[in-house]
Design a protein around this motif. Structure first.
Motif, PDB file in Angstrom:
ATOM      1  N   SER A 117       8.004 -16.760   0.174  1.00 42.08           N
ATOM      2  CA  SER A 117       7.369 -16.619  -1.136  1.00 42.08           C
ATOM      3  C   SER A 117       7.802 -17.776  -2.030  1.00 42.08           C
ATOM      4  CB  SER A 117       7.775 -15.286  -1.776  1.00 42.08           C
ATOM      5  OG  SER A 117       7.319 -15.203  -3.114  1.00 42.08           O
ATOM      6  N   VAL A 118       6.855 -18.356  -2.751  1.00 40.00           N
ATOM      7  CA  VAL A 118       7.161 -19.467  -3.662  1.00 40.00           C
ATOM      8  C   VAL A 118       7.516 -18.899  -5.032  1.00 40.00           C
ATOM      9  CG1 VAL A 118       6.306 -21.578  -4.740  1.00 40.00           C
ATOM     10  CG2 VAL A 118       5.558 -20.964  -2.432  1.00 40.00           C
ATOM     11  N   ILE A 119       8.690 -19.273  -5.539  1.00 39.27           N
ATOM     12  CA  ILE A 119       9.103 -18.854  -6.883  1.00 39.27           C
ATOM     13  C   ILE A 119       8.432 -19.804  -7.869  1.00 39.27           C
ATOM     14  CG2 ILE A 119      11.072 -18.570  -8.448  1.00 39.27           C
ATOM     15  CD1 ILE A 119      12.774 -17.925  -6.018  1.00 39.27           C
ATOM     16  N   ALA A 124       7.722 -11.798  -0.346  1.00 36.28           N
ATOM     17  CA  ALA A 124       8.213 -12.266   0.948  1.00 36.28           C
ATOM     18  C   ALA A 124       8.188 -11.138   1.975  1.00 36.28           C
ATOM     19  CB  ALA A 124       9.629 -12.824   0.794  1.00 36.28           C
ATOM     20  N   ASP A 125       8.478  -9.929   1.505  1.00 34.14           N
ATOM     21  CA  ASP A 125       8.455  -8.756   2.387  1.00 34.14           C
ATOM     22  C   ASP A 125       7.038  -8.501   2.908  1.00 34.14           C
ATOM     23  OD1 ASP A 125      10.090  -6.555   3.460  1.00 34.14           O
ATOM     24  OD2 ASP A 125       8.735  -5.292   2.320  1.00 34.14           O
ATOM     25  N   ILE A 126       6.056  -8.643   2.026  1.00 34.13           N
ATOM     26  CA  ILE A 126       4.656  -8.462   2.426  1.00 34.13           C
ATOM     27  C   ILE A 126       4.268  -9.500   3.478  1.00 34.13           C
ATOM     28  CG2 ILE A 126       2.285  -8.729   1.612  1.00 34.13           C
ATOM     29  CD1 ILE A 126       3.234  -7.450  -1.047  1.00 34.13           C
ATOM     30  N   ALA A 127       4.663 -10.768   3.238  1.00 29.20           N
ATOM     31  CA  ALA A 127       4.357 -11.829   4.199  1.00 29.20           C
ATOM     32  C   ALA A 127       5.056 -11.579   5.533  1.00 29.20           C
ATOM     33  CB  ALA A 127       4.774 -13.188   3.625  1.00 29.20           C
ATOM     34  N   THR A 159       0.429 -15.611   0.044  1.00 32.41           N
ATOM     35  CA  THR A 159      -0.647 -16.209  -0.749  1.00 32.41           C
ATOM     36  C   THR A 159      -1.457 -15.096  -1.400  1.00 32.41           C
ATOM     37  OG1 THR A 159      -2.186 -16.179   1.121  1.00 32.41           O
ATOM     38  CG2 THR A 159      -0.825 -18.171   0.858  1.00 32.41           C
ATOM     39  N   ASP A 160      -2.385 -15.488  -2.241  1.00 30.74           N
ATOM     40  CA  ASP A 160      -3.251 -14.493  -2.880  1.00 30.74           C
ATOM     41  C   ASP A 160      -4.086 -13.747  -1.844  1.00 30.74           C
ATOM     42  OD1 ASP A 160      -2.285 -15.142  -5.362  1.00 30.74           O
ATOM     43  OD2 ASP A 160      -3.894 -16.563  -5.819  1.00 30.74           O
TER      44      ASP A 160
END
Length: 620
Positions: A317-319, A333-336, A352-353
């Motif tokens: 995940s990008v902060i 990040a967990d979803i990815a 991503t979206d």
């Protein structure tokens, strides 16, 4: 790495030091007024006031949540200089006053200098960089003063002062070590030595603040080990613990020094990448780091003569939004990471979206699925199975979901969700009961089948009540002959789980009269091994082989081989996905027992199936 508690503690000491300097410092003003030293003491107190103002400003300017690592380091440096300055000022006033023996002011100076040394060791024991220099600043002049007196007792006092110096150092250093031990225990994972979740969340919030100030980017990398639970359960927790330590060591070696890594718990780890000036470079570096971690963690582990193999599912995940909290990025990040799991594990996916929308849609589907049975949205279709004479002799039960909001949802979408949430047990029970009811109704109408195939999830199959429930339902709706027509279909790729328990349950139900089919045969692993070990009655050729048999010579060979193997083991063969005359002719030529596919009929409702079957009866 220093944390919030350390800096907050140092900040409080600044205010205490200011108070201890301003209050007792007024005593020197009074002494200077009484004993003709007002100019000296007033000048000194002016410097104390300036230093105290500086200290109060540092106290007010501290805000851990808002400060970047660089500004926090700068603040700490200034605080260090403040303490050095204030203890130096107390040493200066000691030197100025201790020489005034005519009014016995040297006793006051000695006492305040001893007090300063105690204050130094008490307030600053949390940091060796502070208490070691400051104790020296206040005690060394005291030692030199005693030594300069030149009397026999002065040498005794000199020795005592040196002992006093050592005692202060010993007390401060012991307290420092105890504090460090407590800090490590509170911020480190006891098993792996990595930072723990609590520390990581704090560090991440600080990183987000840094990104806000610098307008930079950094990435969050969440790592979940694949197959660790299997190793932990089969080889024991001792082996699992050693494996986790090895994983932690490999991670620490693989990431840059300025990255922060932590164990979130269990077999889940997390990393904050270094900050980058652009989103593109940040993402590129994070993906590169994640891939390096994935490859490192996949290398063979040798533990107690065991050669172990695991992989890692990694979400990135990008902060990017400085107004968001740490938990938001961990969730992304967990979803990815779970996207990687869904795609077969051992990979890296960037949040991503599109990923978010897909997950949001899945969550909505999961929510609606919870109420699907209650609202009567789940129903059954039946796809006919024909014999070599093209007569309908059986069917496969297919579950369907029609939701007012989502419309017709394919099983390929909602079944995995049902599996993951456990709803498959409830839905599976409904499917079996409705199937048996239907079979009972059909018999009354003259629809008598040789077999009725029902798909069963492994999660449903291994439920503790499954065997008893299906027996109870059979007794409620079917007679002895009808029970023998029921075939439970199990997917080959899932049959590796708990094989002994699987075989025991199958044998129990076969002794009751039920039969078993292996679905999607040829797509899993160790197919011949399953045919030898597992008590099967039927194999079902996967539609992927049937659809390609005219274009792919290998598919033809595979189908011929499957049919031959099944015949050797005395098993019935069903081919699904038959859509053309050529496919039908090839399968019948190779003595396939039953055919199923759109060439004969698409899946139909209960009433439509009755019509098809009865029309065939009239025709014959």
């Amino acid at each position: 790495m220093k944390n919030r508690q350390f800096y907050s503690f140092i900040r409080r000491q600044v205010l205490v030091m200011v108070g201890l300097s301003l209050g007792p410092g007024l005593g020197y003003i009074l002494l200077g007024y009484l004993y003709d030293a007002l100019a000296v003491t007033a000048s000194w107190y002016g410097l104390i006031l300036i230093s105290s103002t500086w200290g109060y400003w540092l106290y007010r300017s501290y805000n851990f949540d808002e400060m970047t690592p660089d500004s926090l380091h700068s603040w700490y440096q200034q605080v260090s200089y403040l303490f050095y300055t204030m203890f130096t000022l107390w040493t200066v006033v000691f030197i100025l006053i201790v020489s005034r023996t005519e009014y016995d002011l040297h006793y006051v100076a000695i006492f305040t200098q001893i007090g300063s040394s105690v204050v130094s060791s008490t307030l600053l024991f949390s940091d060796r960089r502070l208490f070691i220099p400051t104790i020296a600043i206040v005690v060394v002049p005291l030692i030199l003063y005693f030594a300069s007196i030149g009397e026999w007792y002065s040498y005794v006092l000199t020795v005592f002062a040196m002992v006093f110096w050592w005692v202060l150092y010993y007390a401060s250093n012991s307290s420092y070590k105890l504090l460090q031990k407590t800090y490590i225990q509170s911020s480190r994972d006891q098993l792996t030595g990595m930072y723990n979740r609590a520390f990581f969340i704090d560090a991440m919030e600080h990183t987000i603040n840094s990104v806000r100030k610098t307008r930079g980017y950094c990435c969050l990398i969440l790592i979940d080990l694949d197959y660790f639970k299997t190793i932990n359960d089969s080889l024991g927790h001792d082996i699992g613990d050693v494996l986790l330590k090895e994983v932690a060591d490999r991670m620490t070696d693989a990431i840059p020094d300025n990255a922060i890594a932590a164990r979130m718990g269990g077999d889940e780890f997390i990393v904050i990448s270094p900050t980058s000036s652009s989103r593109e470079s940040c993402t590129e570096n994070a993906i590169e780091m994640a891939e390096k971690l994935r490859k490192e963690l996949k290398r063979t582990y040798q533990i107690d003569r065991h050669h172990l193999h695991i992989s890692a599912s990694i979400g990135v995940s990008v902060i990017h939004n400085p107004d968001s909290r740490a938990n938001k990025y961990i969730k992304e990040a967990d979803i990815a990471m779970y996207e990687v799991k869904d795609k077969g594990r051992d990979g890296v996916i960037l949040f991503t979206d599109d990923v978010a929308q897909r997950v949001e849609k899945e969550l909505e589907m999961e929510r609606l699925l919870h109420f699907s049975l209650e609202k009567g949205e789940i129903h059954l279709n039946f796809q006919p199975q024909v014999n070599s004479e093209l007569n309908i002799v059986g069917c496969e039960v297919l579950v369907r979901w029609k939701n007012p909001k989502l419309g017709n949802v394919p099983p390929s979408l909602f079944i995995p969700i049902a599996e993951k949430t456990g709803l498959i047990i409830e839905i599976g029970k409904f499917v079996i009961e409705e199937s048996l009811k239907t079979l009972c109704d059909w018999k009354k109408k003259g629809v008598v089948l040789e077999q009725l195939a029902i798909n069963v999830s492994m999660r449903q199959f291994f439920d503790h009540s499954f065997s008893n429930e299906i027996k109870k339902l059979c007794e409620q709706y079917l007679d002895g002959e009808q029970i023998k027509t029921i075939i439970l279909e199990l997917t080959e790729s899932s049959m590796a789980e708990e094989l002994e328990r699987l075989i025991d349950t199958m044998n129990d139900l076969r002794s009751y009269g039920l039969s078993f089919s292996i679905d999607d045969f040829g797509t899993g692993y160790s197919s011949l091994g399953y045919l030898r070990k597992v008590p099967l009655d039927e194999v079902k050729i996967d539609r992927s082989f049937v659809s390609e048999l005219l274009e792919d010579q290998n598919s033809q060979v595979m189908i011929e081989t499957i049919i031959h193997i099944a015949q050797v083991f005395g098993l019935k063969v069903v081919a699904e996905g038959v859509e053309t005359e050529e496919q039908k002719n090839f399968l019948l030529k190779n003595k396939c027992d039953l055919l199923q596919g759109y060439l004969f009929s698409k899946p139909v409702t209960k009433d439509e199936f009755e019509t098809l079957f009865l029309q065939q009866t009239i025709t014959h």
